[in-house]
Scaffold this motif. Structure first.
Motif, PDB file in Angstrom:
ATOM      1  N   LYS A  65      41.360  48.174  37.836  1.00 27.45           N
ATOM      2  CA  LYS A  65      40.416  48.722  38.298  1.00 27.45           C
ATOM      3  C   LYS A  65      39.719  49.337  38.523  1.00 27.45           C
ATOM      4  O   LYS A  65      38.709  49.033  39.743  1.00 27.45           O
ATOM      5  CB  LYS A  65      42.379  48.614  39.612  1.00 27.45           C
ATOM      6  N   GLY A  68      36.660  47.770  37.641  1.00 31.35           N
ATOM      7  CA  GLY A  68      35.951  46.697  38.602  1.00 31.35           C
ATOM      8  C   GLY A  68      36.436  45.401  37.680  1.00 31.35           C
ATOM      9  O   GLY A  68      35.346  44.260  37.623  1.00 31.35           O
ATOM     10  N   ILE A  69      37.141  45.544  36.507  1.00 32.49           N
ATOM     11  CA  ILE A  69      37.682  44.680  35.769  1.00 32.49           C
ATOM     12  C   ILE A  69      38.230  43.469  36.319  1.00 32.49           C
ATOM     13  O   ILE A  69      39.321  43.619  36.663  1.00 32.49           O
ATOM     14  CB  ILE A  69      37.259  44.645  33.965  1.00 32.49           C
ATOM     15  N   GLY A  70      38.315  41.994  36.429  1.00 35.39           N
ATOM     16  CA  GLY A  70      38.857  40.718  37.276  1.00 35.39           C
ATOM     17  C   GLY A  70      40.056  40.650  35.537  1.00 35.39           C
ATOM     18  O   GLY A  70      41.717  40.497  36.022  1.00 35.39           O
ATOM     19  N   LYS A 148      42.669  33.489  41.016  1.00 31.74           N
ATOM     20  CA  LYS A 148      41.712  34.276  41.585  1.00 31.74           C
ATOM     21  C   LYS A 148      40.879  35.167  41.601  1.00 31.74           C
ATOM     22  O   LYS A 148      40.195  36.162  42.196  1.00 31.74           O
ATOM     23  CB  LYS A 148      41.983  34.129  43.021  1.00 31.74           C
ATOM     24  N   LEU A 149      40.824  34.917  39.919  1.00 26.02           N
ATOM     25  CA  LEU A 149      39.466  36.093  39.814  1.00 26.02           C
ATOM     26  C   LEU A 149      38.596  35.041  38.481  1.00 26.02           C
ATOM     27  O   LEU A 149      37.687  36.366  38.241  1.00 26.02           O
ATOM     28  CB  LEU A 149      40.379  36.524  37.603  1.00 26.02           C
ATOM     29  N   ALA A 151      35.724  34.445  39.736  1.00 21.12           N
ATOM     30  CA  ALA A 151      34.603  35.210  40.272  1.00 21.12           C
ATOM     31  C   ALA A 151      34.320  37.104  39.719  1.00 21.12           C
ATOM     32  O   ALA A 151      33.352  37.309  40.177  1.00 21.12           O
ATOM     33  CB  ALA A 151      33.963  35.687  42.232  1.00 21.12           C
ATOM     34  N   ARG A 152      35.411  37.824  39.563  1.00 15.10           N
ATOM     35  CA  ARG A 152      35.247  38.562  39.164  1.00 15.10           C
ATOM     36  C   ARG A 152      34.570  38.812  37.584  1.00 15.10           C
ATOM     37  O   ARG A 152      34.943  37.872  36.994  1.00 15.10           O
ATOM     38  CB  ARG A 152      36.265  39.766  39.354  1.00 15.10           C
ATOM     39  N   PRO A 153      34.217  39.811  37.194  1.00 14.28           N
ATOM     40  CA  PRO A 153      33.929  40.628  35.876  1.00 14.28           C
ATOM     41  C   PRO A 153      34.971  39.764  35.219  1.00 14.28           C
ATOM     42  O   PRO A 153      35.906  40.673  35.426  1.00 14.28           O
ATOM     43  CB  PRO A 153      33.173  41.678  35.453  1.00 14.28           C
ATOM     44  N   ARG A 176      30.737  36.445  34.723  1.00 13.55           N
ATOM     45  CA  ARG A 176      30.271  37.433  34.177  1.00 13.55           C
ATOM     46  C   ARG A 176      31.172  38.345  33.575  1.00 13.55           C
ATOM     47  O   ARG A 176      32.172  38.771  33.355  1.00 13.55           O
ATOM     48  CB  ARG A 176      29.552  38.470  35.595  1.00 13.55           C
TER      49      ARG A 176
END
Length: 421
Positions: A65, A68-70, A148-149, A151-153, A176
């Protein structure tokens, strides 16, 4: 110091799994050394359990968190074992864990391996299986989409192989992909009390094996003979042999040794670099001494290295950049005419490395390393001096950081005459 000598593993540990050949003067006998006077000292070892691993997942998710990593992708190895308890080997068939920023992890593995993988799984986790004609990275991508991850890094643990990263890019082209170091290193670099207790036990085994082996070293023994003694003692004491690097005479001038034949010779250096594991946590201890009587030069270098160890230990203060420990030792050595820097004669390698489940872990006590020392970090302390063509001295003891400073796992030796005291 190392698990990656140019010598073969068979040479390092005296043909593990086979009866070593002890070459004593006038006597050859193919049998295990008699270790009947030793006993297992690891009976009190407490394995890492479910609650400890769950706490690691919580810590990892907090770091995810913050960064910013999913999700984080991990292949088999020490990091997979660290987080999930799954002990597995790598092959062309992908088994991997996905740690999401929220919720339970997922293990992706071949269909026919699922029962075996589940045997060692130490945390609640979903297991998704793939058949031989399917793409395992499609399962990884599907999990990320469902959570729903997508779209997250996506963080990738630093030892994950290229084919897995490339496959993830192919199946999730919008993803990413970033380094998972802030998460994985952020967890693994800070050892908890249960981890430190296991590392202490591993060190106790290695020190006890040294003390048993030392008086049994005889003139004419090869490095493999001495390694066989250490290996047998380590096993009897309850450790799993990780490495036994024995360097005799001139070979000690080269940190990872030489392929040339070596025999114990009066007046020459014996350098021993040995380690084991207890419940998956490692030790790493080096001792150098002279078989017989040491000369003035050997004594001088031994004393300088012993002082170098203490300088490194004193420099390892909480909040200090790790590289400053290496700098402190190098300043002292340079003042005596060694080096400068990493030049020889002098200290040609870093002052120390991180240690834990792996013998070498991030970060290192090396010039330029800016990571600040913090409680729970564990390091080797091994500022050797090497004189090519002559001899080398390495003393290595590990320490762990506390809020008030470093604490030794093993106490450095007193003198070249009492190397195991």
């Amino acid at each position: 110091m190392t698990r990656h000598s140019s010598l073969s593993r068979r040479t390092l540990i005296g043909a593990a799994g086979a009866a070593p050949l002890l070459a004593l003067p006038g006597l050859l006998r193919a049998e295990e050394p008699d270790v009947s006077d030793l006993r297992d000292i690891t009976g009190g070892a407490v394995p890492i359990g479910r609650e400890e691993r769950l706490a690691r997942i919580v810590r990892a998710q907090a770091l995810m968190k913050a960064a910013g990593i999913g999700a984080v992708l991990i292949e088999p190895g020490s990091s997979l074992l660290y987080f999930t308890g799954v002990r597995w080997g790598r092959s062309e068939r992908l088994t991997a864990a996905i740690l999401p920023v929220e919720g339970e992890p997922c293990i992706v593995t071949p269909f026919f391996e699922e029962p075996s993988v589940r045997e060692s799984l130490g945390i609640p986790a979903e297991i998704r299986v793939w058949q031989e004609d399917e793409d395992p990275l499609a399962l990884v991508a599907g999990f990320l989409r469902e959570r729903k991850l997508a779209a997250r890094p996506v963080g990738v643990e630093e030892t994950v192989r290229y084919f897995a990263v490339d496959g993830l890019r192919r199946t999730l082209p919008a993803a990413r992909i970033v380094s998972a170091n802030p998460v994985v290193r952020g967890c693994r670099m800070i050892k908890t009390a249960p981890e430190i207790a296991l590392m202490q036990l591993a060190t106790d085994v290695t020190i006890a094996a040294y003390r048993w082996t030392f008086p049994r070293i005889r003139e004419g023994m090869s490095n493999a003979d001495i390694a066989a003694l250490m290996a047998a003692a380590t096993r009897k004491l309850g450790g799993s042999v990780e490495f036994n690097l024995i360097l005799l005479g001139e070979a000690a001038a080269y940190p990872h040794g030489t392929r040339k034949p070596q025999r114990v010779t009066p007046g020459e250096v014996v350098l021993m670099d040995c380690g084991c594991t207890v419940q998956g946590y490692q030790s790493d201890v080096s001792r150098s001494f002279v078989f017989g009587k040491a000369n003035a030069e050997q004594r001088k270098v031994w004393d300088v290295v012993a002082r170098g160890q203490q300088i490194a230990f004193a420099a390892a203060k909480p909040g200090t950049p790790a590289g400053a420990v290496d700098d402190a030792v190098r300043r002292y050595y340079t003042s005596l005419g060694y080096g400068p820097g990493y030049r020889l004669p002098g200290l040609s390698h870093r002052t120390g490395h991180g240690i834990g489940m792996d013998g070498h872990e991030p970060v290192n006590l090396v010039r330029g390393e800016k990571t600040r020392l913090a409680p729970g970090m564990c390091f080797s302390n091994e500022p050797g001096i090497y004189i090519p063509g002559s001899f080398g001295i390495r003393l290595e003891d590990c320490f762990h950081m506390t809020a008030s400073g470093p604490e030794w796992f093993s106490t450095p030796p007193e003198s070249i005459d009492r190397p195991m005291a």
